[in-house]
Design a protein around this motif. Structure first.
Motif, PDB file in Angstrom:
ATOM      1  N   ARG A 292     -20.350 -17.828  -4.712  1.00 42.41           N
ATOM      2  CA  ARG A 292     -19.979 -19.164  -4.213  1.00 42.41           C
ATOM      3  C   ARG A 292     -18.656 -19.019  -3.458  1.00 42.41           C
ATOM      4  N   ASP A 293     -18.618 -19.568  -2.247  1.00 43.28           N
ATOM      5  CA  ASP A 293     -17.366 -19.496  -1.462  1.00 43.28           C
ATOM      6  C   ASP A 293     -16.192 -20.027  -2.271  1.00 43.28           C
ATOM      7  N   GLY A 294     -15.092 -19.299  -2.197  1.00 46.71           N
ATOM      8  CA  GLY A 294     -13.858 -19.807  -2.818  1.00 46.71           C
ATOM      9  C   GLY A 294     -13.658 -19.354  -4.245  1.00 46.71           C
ATOM     10  N   ASP A 295     -14.714 -18.816  -4.877  1.00 52.80           N
ATOM     11  CA  ASP A 295     -14.555 -18.376  -6.266  1.00 52.80           C
ATOM     12  C   ASP A 295     -13.686 -17.133  -6.338  1.00 52.80           C
ATOM     13  N   LEU A 296     -12.776 -17.103  -7.292  1.00 51.79           N
ATOM     14  CA  LEU A 296     -11.989 -15.899  -7.569  1.00 51.79           C
ATOM     15  C   LEU A 296     -12.717 -15.103  -8.650  1.00 51.79           C
ATOM     16  N   PRO A 297     -12.638 -13.762  -8.601  1.00 50.08           N
ATOM     17  CA  PRO A 297     -13.361 -12.951  -9.583  1.00 50.08           C
ATOM     18  C   PRO A 297     -12.954 -13.243 -11.019  1.00 50.08           C
ATOM     19  N   ALA A 298     -11.625 -13.373 -11.235  1.00 50.67           N
ATOM     20  CA  ALA A 298     -11.168 -13.529 -12.631  1.00 50.67           C
ATOM     21  C   ALA A 298      -9.782 -14.142 -12.662  1.00 50.67           C
ATOM     22  N   PHE A 299      -9.551 -15.078 -13.598  1.00 52.15           N
ATOM     23  CA  PHE A 299      -8.184 -15.496 -13.914  1.00 52.15           C
ATOM     24  C   PHE A 299      -8.165 -16.143 -15.285  1.00 52.15           C
ATOM     25  N   TRP A 300      -7.045 -15.991 -15.947  1.00 51.38           N
ATOM     26  CA  TRP A 300      -6.820 -16.695 -17.215  1.00 51.38           C
ATOM     27  C   TRP A 300      -5.322 -16.893 -17.409  1.00 51.38           C
ATOM     28  N   ALA A 301      -5.003 -17.644 -18.440  1.00 50.84           N
ATOM     29  CA  ALA A 301      -3.622 -18.116 -18.644  1.00 50.84           C
ATOM     30  C   ALA A 301      -2.794 -17.120 -19.442  1.00 50.84           C
ATOM     31  N   ASP A 302      -1.497 -17.103 -19.145  1.00 49.54           N
ATOM     32  CA  ASP A 302      -0.520 -16.641 -20.120  1.00 49.54           C
ATOM     33  C   ASP A 302      -0.143 -17.916 -20.867  1.00 49.54           C
ATOM     34  N   ALA A 303      -0.508 -18.010 -22.120  1.00 48.88           N
ATOM     35  CA  ALA A 303      -0.384 -19.284 -22.860  1.00 48.88           C
ATOM     36  C   ALA A 303       0.887 -19.343 -23.716  1.00 48.88           C
ATOM     37  N   ALA A 304       1.804 -18.418 -23.491  1.00 49.66           N
ATOM     38  CA  ALA A 304       2.985 -18.322 -24.367  1.00 49.66           C
ATOM     39  C   ALA A 304       3.898 -19.548 -24.290  1.00 49.66           C
ATOM     40  N   LYS A 305       4.095 -20.093 -23.091  1.00 45.88           N
ATOM     41  CA  LYS A 305       5.064 -21.196 -22.939  1.00 45.88           C
ATOM     42  C   LYS A 305       4.625 -22.440 -23.719  1.00 45.88           C
ATOM     43  N   ALA A 306       3.334 -22.745 -23.701  1.00 47.26           N
ATOM     44  CA  ALA A 306       2.840 -23.928 -24.442  1.00 47.26           C
ATOM     45  C   ALA A 306       3.112 -23.766 -25.937  1.00 47.26           C
ATOM     46  N   LYS A 307       2.971 -22.534 -26.405  1.00 43.39           N
ATOM     47  CA  LYS A 307       3.219 -22.311 -27.839  1.00 43.39           C
ATOM     48  C   LYS A 307       4.710 -22.423 -28.138  1.00 43.39           C
ATOM     49  N   GLU A 308       5.533 -21.828 -27.275  1.00 40.94           N
ATOM     50  CA  GLU A 308       6.989 -21.849 -27.521  1.00 40.94           C
ATOM     51  C   GLU A 308       7.584 -23.241 -27.352  1.00 40.94           C
ATOM     52  N   LEU A 309       7.173 -23.924 -26.285  1.00 38.07           N
ATOM     53  CA  LEU A 309       7.825 -25.212 -25.944  1.00 38.07           C
ATOM     54  C   LEU A 309       7.197 -26.394 -26.683  1.00 38.07           C
ATOM     55  N   LEU A 310       5.857 -26.347 -26.823  1.00 38.08           N
ATOM     56  CA  LEU A 310       5.144 -27.512 -27.384  1.00 38.08           C
ATOM     57  C   LEU A 310       4.634 -27.271 -28.797  1.00 38.08           C
ATOM     58  N   GLY A 311       4.640 -25.969 -29.196  1.00 35.62           N
ATOM     59  CA  GLY A 311       4.035 -25.677 -30.501  1.00 35.62           C
ATOM     60  C   GLY A 311       2.529 -25.872 -30.450  1.00 35.62           C
ATOM     61  N   TRP A 312       1.939 -25.650 -29.248  1.00 34.27           N
ATOM     62  CA  TRP A 312       0.486 -25.861 -29.066  1.00 34.27           C
ATOM     63  C   TRP A 312      -0.200 -24.541 -28.781  1.00 34.27           C
ATOM     64  N   GLU A 313      -1.374 -24.363 -29.366  1.00 33.02           N
ATOM     65  CA  GLU A 313      -2.266 -23.293 -28.944  1.00 33.02           C
ATOM     66  C   GLU A 313      -3.710 -23.741 -29.174  1.00 33.02           C
ATOM     67  N   ALA A 314      -4.611 -23.139 -28.386  1.00 30.00           N
ATOM     68  CA  ALA A 314      -6.029 -23.507 -28.532  1.00 30.00           C
ATOM     69  C   ALA A 314      -6.548 -22.899 -29.834  1.00 30.00           C
ATOM     70  N   THR A 315      -7.350 -23.681 -30.569  1.00 29.94           N
ATOM     71  CA  THR A 315      -7.871 -23.177 -31.852  1.00 29.94           C
ATOM     72  C   THR A 315      -9.406 -23.144 -31.874  1.00 29.94           C
ATOM     73  N   HIS A 316     -10.063 -23.916 -31.002  1.00 30.88           N
ATOM     74  CA  HIS A 316     -11.530 -23.932 -31.047  1.00 30.88           C
ATOM     75  C   HIS A 316     -12.087 -22.632 -30.454  1.00 30.88           C
ATOM     76  N   THR A 317     -13.241 -22.219 -30.969  1.00 28.54           N
ATOM     77  CA  THR A 317     -13.866 -20.960 -30.519  1.00 28.54           C
ATOM     78  C   THR A 317     -14.872 -21.225 -29.390  1.00 28.54           C
ATOM     79  N   VAL A 318     -15.324 -20.140 -28.777  1.00 31.16           N
ATOM     80  CA  VAL A 318     -16.362 -20.264 -27.743  1.00 31.16           C
ATOM     81  C   VAL A 318     -17.623 -20.879 -28.339  1.00 31.16           C
ATOM     82  N   ASP A 319     -17.944 -20.497 -29.561  1.00 30.95           N
ATOM     83  CA  ASP A 319     -19.117 -21.101 -30.222  1.00 30.95           C
ATOM     84  C   ASP A 319     -18.938 -22.615 -30.395  1.00 30.95           C
ATOM     85  N   ASP A 320     -17.718 -23.042 -30.761  1.00 26.85           N
ATOM     86  CA  ASP A 320     -17.454 -24.494 -30.890  1.00 26.85           C
ATOM     87  C   ASP A 320     -17.712 -25.181 -29.543  1.00 26.85           C
ATOM     88  N   MET A 321     -17.253 -24.529 -28.465  1.00 30.34           N
ATOM     89  CA  MET A 321     -17.393 -25.131 -27.130  1.00 30.34           C
ATOM     90  C   MET A 321     -18.872 -25.241 -26.754  1.00 30.34           C
TER      91      MET A 321
END
Ligand code: WQD
Length: 334
Positions: A292-321
């Motif tokens: 598909r035009d415009g698709d990038l092969p791969a990207f994901w987050a560095d999620a460290a700042k959300a954990k440090e600043l907000l005390g947040w991290e994702a907890t649900h699993t792929v199976d949950d999704m």
């Protein structure tokens, strides 16, 4: 707090409204229902057992938005309202720039008139553009995108950054979402776009429900483990909870902060399809088609700042999704 949720009848907005109500906040929703159904408001009330005020308005309508602020004592705003289909934005750039920018500028002008100084903005990983290495970190340049939709996010981040410079007591949190999927455990809320879905998981749901014939996987020859694109999929309820944390942070701080909301893990289209089949005990008809035009092969987050600043991290699993996506898609097909 009394929270205005613009676009609160939408996929992420509705899940966020549920978590805000569950946390004891008062919620006011404005939505033009251009890509959402009114019944979602009733479902939010059903799930939480709580009231909420709803206004069927376009955020760009200054007079009507002003009336909402006059009638409601708004402490903070979570701003979801905006057009968000990447492909459509390429075909209709003027509508995207007019709608997404006007609604934001109008919102800021009304917030200023009512001395409301806390805003959480629905941004997107798309602002990192094609040139940054992954995992994406917030301090990387976020100054380009591959579609008018993405450019509206880049421009609104700029508008909010400049507004915070001019108004040092204002707080704007720019939440950069990766790929939200999944649905509320009740099966009453989920990703239910008008027409044929552009995004992967709602498309899978309609194939699983027999409403679409088969999934086409866009590209099997990328430089990834199995040749299909990798993304950072996160559960929409985790995403909603991230907004709660961002609101709590904004209540105590000033200035502008960009924060990634992702899991920090990339999984491929084929891996997600396989997980969906396994957890829901089904075979999904699919074929590998052209990229598909415009698709990038791969990207994901560095999620460290959300954990440090907000005390947040994702907890649900792929199976949950995958499980919750099918629960909603199955209900929606009934
Ligand atoms: C994911 C992967 C497709 C459909 C976009 C926006 C982003 C955000 C999320 C709004 C890709 C593949 C998809 C299909 C497929 N939107 N796919 N067959 O493109 O990563 O991100 O949606 O905020 O801003 O850019 O998400 O779900 O469209 O695609 O193979 O029928 O699934 O090629 O690799 P994307 P997506």
């Amino acid at each position: 707090m009394n929270i205005l949720v613009t676009g609160g009848a939408g996929y992420i907005g509705s899940h966020t409204a549920v978590e805000l109500l569950n946390a004891g906040h008062k919620v006011v929703v404005v939505d033009d229902l251009s890509n959402a159904k009114y019944e979602v408001i009733d479902r939010i009330k059903e799930i939480t057992g709580k009231k909420l005020d709803f206004y069927w308005i376009d955020c760009a309508d200054k007079e009507k938005l002003w009336d909402v602020f006059r009638n409601q004592d708004i402490d903070a705003v979570i701003h979801f309202a905006g057009f968000k289909a990447v492909g459509e934005s390429v075909r209709k750039p003027l509508q995207y720039y007019r709608n997404n920018l006007d609604s934001t500028l109008t919102l800021l002008e009304v917030m200023e008139e009512f001395d409301c100084k806390k805003l959480v903005f629905s941004s997107s990983a798309t602002v990192y553009g094609p040139d940054n290495p992954h995992p994406y970190k917030e301090e990387m340049p976020a100054i380009q995108s591959s579609s008018p939709y993405g450019w509206t996010k880049v421009m609104i981040e700029r508008i909010l950054t400049d507004y915070c410079t001019a108004h040092p007591d204002f707080c704007a949190i720019l939440l950069r979402y990766f790929n939200p999927i999944g649905a509320h455990e009740s099966g009453l809320l989920g990703d239910d776009p008008n027409g044929i879905p552009n995004n992967l998981m709602p498309y899978i749901g309609r194939v699983a429900a027999g409403k679409l014939e088969k999934l086409t996987i866009f590209g099997g020859d990328y430089d990834t483990a199995d040749g299909t694109c990798q993304r950072d999929y996160l559960h929409v309820v985790d995403l909603a909870l991230g907004h709660l944390k961002a609101l709590e942070y904004a209540a105590e701080h000033q200035g502008v902060e960009a924060i990634n909301l992702g899991t920090g893990n990339g999984i491929s289209v084929l891996e997600l399809v396989t997980a969906f089949e396994k957890v829901n005990d089904m075979k999904l008809p699919y074929e590998i088609g052209p990229r598909r035009d415009g698709d990038l092969p791969a990207f994901w987050a560095d999620a460290a700042k959300a954990k440090e600043l907000l005390g947040w991290e994702a907890t649900h699993t792929v199976d949950d999704m995958c499980r919750s996506s099918w629960l909603f898609a199955r209900n929606a097909s009934i």
